[in-house]
Design an enzyme around this catalytic site. Structure first.
Site, short mmCIF file in Angstrom:
data_model
loop_
_atom_site.label_atom_id
_atom_site.label_comp_id
_atom_site.label_asym_id
_atom_site.label_seq_id
_atom_site.Cartn_x
_atom_site.Cartn_y
_atom_site.Cartn_z
N ARG A 128 0.86 -1.21 0.06
CA ARG A 128 0.07 -0.02 0.00
C ARG A 128 0.80 1.29 0.09
NH1 ARG A 128 -2.99 -3.19 3.81
NH2 ARG A 128 -5.12 -4.02 2.77
N LYS A 150 2.32 11.51 -10.41
CA LYS A 150 1.30 10.75 -11.14
C LYS A 150 2.15 9.83 -11.66
CE LYS A 150 -1.55 13.45 -14.00
NZ LYS A 150 -1.87 14.34 -14.74
N GLU A 192 7.78 19.74 -23.68
CA GLU A 192 7.27 19.85 -22.33
C GLU A 192 7.84 21.29 -21.78
OE1 GLU A 192 4.77 18.48 -20.93
OE2 GLU A 192 4.46 16.38 -21.82
N LYS A 234 6.15 23.71 -12.40
CA LYS A 234 5.21 22.43 -12.06
C LYS A 234 5.08 22.36 -10.46
CE LYS A 234 4.26 17.73 -13.06
NZ LYS A 234 4.27 16.61 -14.03
N GLU A 244 -5.06 16.83 -8.75
CA GLU A 244 -5.48 17.32 -9.98
C GLU A 244 -7.20 17.73 -10.01
OE1 GLU A 244 -5.61 15.89 -14.68
OE2 GLU A 244 -3.69 15.78 -13.72
N ARG A 248 -4.16 21.93 -11.81
CA ARG A 248 -2.92 20.97 -12.17
C ARG A 248 -3.45 20.57 -13.53
NH1 ARG A 248 0.04 16.22 -9.04
NH2 ARG A 248 1.08 15.44 -10.76
N ASN A 252 -2.05 19.48 -18.76
CA ASN A 252 -2.21 18.66 -19.84
C ASN A 252 -2.62 19.29 -21.11
OD1 ASN A 252 -2.37 16.16 -18.27
ND2 ASN A 252 -4.04 16.98 -17.31
N HIS A 255 -2.32 17.47 -24.44
CA HIS A 255 -2.28 16.16 -24.18
C HIS A 255 -3.37 15.07 -24.48
CE1 HIS A 255 1.41 17.19 -21.67
NE2 HIS A 255 1.60 16.47 -21.40
N HIS A 259 -2.19 12.22 -26.46
CA HIS A 259 -2.36 10.68 -26.06
C HIS A 259 -3.33 9.95 -26.81
CE1 HIS A 259 -1.91 11.68 -21.43
NE2 HIS A 259 -0.65 11.81 -22.03
N HIS A 272 5.97 10.49 -26.57
CA HIS A 272 5.17 11.00 -26.17
C HIS A 272 5.43 12.81 -26.49
CE1 HIS A 272 2.72 12.61 -22.82
NE2 HIS A 272 3.49 13.38 -22.16
#
Length: 366
Positions: A128, A150, A192, A234, A244, A248, A252, A255, A259, A272
């Site tokens: 965990r 993330k 980025e 960031k 997020e 935040r 993206n 993205h 994606h 990417h």
């Protein structure tokens, strides 16, 4: 907050579990800095087939020199996005079980975004949650995926669909690793970097335009400055919105389109950063079509990305309708329909819900 000591810049990330990003040359050999992040005696160093042969032994030696009783084992992924799967996640979990990793064990993620995402997800799930130290070796990972916690793996249906938020214990970015980075991967990271100027800092975008040649040439001072400024942006956003729920999501930008392109190509076409470069141009043009931003700003962004030798158009053979269907599985979509991160022009990102399919298809077909 950013501080600098002997060419090592540090950026503090002040979320619920604060940590430090260290940026500068020589950090892969700094055993004291690496070992200071560890709480127990077990380390699983996760890398890939490209990065592992270059740096895994160096990092292992540095760790053991500072902490001789440390047990360091390794798990090596095949290089590439196609390895960011539940199957490799399972194998990494098995590697932890084989060494009897305890709750104070640590995973060291040595590599680019694929390694960092998968290793972070493994750390989030073992017992965990155990520590993960991100040691990014690509520009893209240094300025984006290693920061903020993330973590995820991909499914055939889409990118990063299975994952968790799991902040790292530390981020250690050795800028000398960029010297061995293939030119294509360096350019992917620059996409980025550009994103931060595009979404929140027009002056930074001006700086990138002025230093484009130096960044492409791998100039150490220019790249170090780009990494530090990107990480600072960031870190500020993550501190305010670690999970997020709001601001935040603006990170993206590009993205949703990017994606979809990656997934439609089976994660074997554009990488990417390249897909995000195309996605940012599409997002900027969609913003102009919706009357949110000047078309001239979209073209300025496209010109800069092209100067950085990044693609700015959808690869041949991809169908607009298929890309739209991919976007419906994007994590930013909800019951009300598609949501995009768009902009009001350079430095002014915004989230927009209920974007009409027709407008998206028009931009995809342009």
């Amino acid at each position: 907050m950013t501080t600098t000591r002997a060419r090592i810049a540090t950026v503090e990330v002040g979320d619920a579990k604060p940590y430090t990003i260290s940026i500068g040359p020589g950090l892969l050999d700094d055993g004291a800095a690496l070992a200071a992040t560890l709480r127990g005696r077990h380390v699983l160093l996760i890398s890939d087939g490209n990065v592992g042969p270059l740096y895994a032994d160096r990092v292992t030696r540095a760790l053991r020199s500072a902490k001789p009783d440390l047990r360091v084992d390794g798990y090596v992924l095949p290089a590439g996005e196609a390895s960011k799967t539940l199957a490799h996640f399972s194998q990494a979990i098995d590697a932890l079980a084989a060494i009897g990793a305890t709750r104070d064990a640590c995973i060291v993620a040595l590599g680019g975004g694929v390694v960092g995402d998968l290793a972070g997800f493994v750390a989030a799930c073992w017992m965990r949650g155990i520590d993960c130290v991100q040691v990014p070796t690509t520009l893209l990972a240094m300025v984006d995926s290693s920061v903020g916690g993330k973590t995820a793996v991909d499914l055939p249906q889409g990118k990063n669909l299975v994952g968790a938020f799991h902040p790292p214990r530390a981020v250690i970015a050795d800028t000398e690793a960029l010297l061995t980075l293939p030119p294509r991967e360096l350019r992917a990271g620059l996409a980025e970097v550009v994103k931060y100027g595009a979404i929140r800092d027009a002056a930074f975008l001006d700086w990138i335009e002025a230093h484009a040649a130096a960044l492409l040439d791998g100039d150490d001072d220019a790249l170090s400055e780009a990494v530090a400024r990107s990480c600072r942006h960031k870190a500020e956003i993550v501190a305010r919105d670690p999970y997020e729920h709001g601001e935040r999501a603006l990170l993206n930008f590009g993205h949703t389109f990017g994606h979809a392109i990656e997934a439609e190509q089976g994660f074997g076409g554009l990488n990417h950063g390249e897909a995000v470069a195309v996605g940012m141009v599409l997002a900027a043009r969609l913003s102009a079509r919706l009357g949110l931003a000047p078309a001239a700003d979209a073209e300025r962004l496209a010109v800069l990305l092209a100067r950085l030798q990044l693609p700015v158009a959808i690869p041949a053979g991809l169908q607009a309708g298929a890309l739209l269907e991919r976007m419906r599985l994007d994590k930013k979509a909800d019951a009300a329909g598609l949501r995009f991160v768009l902009w009001g022009g350079i430095g002014e990102a915004r989230a927009v819900a209920g974007v009409p399919d027709e407008a998206v298809l028009t931009v995809l077909d342009t």
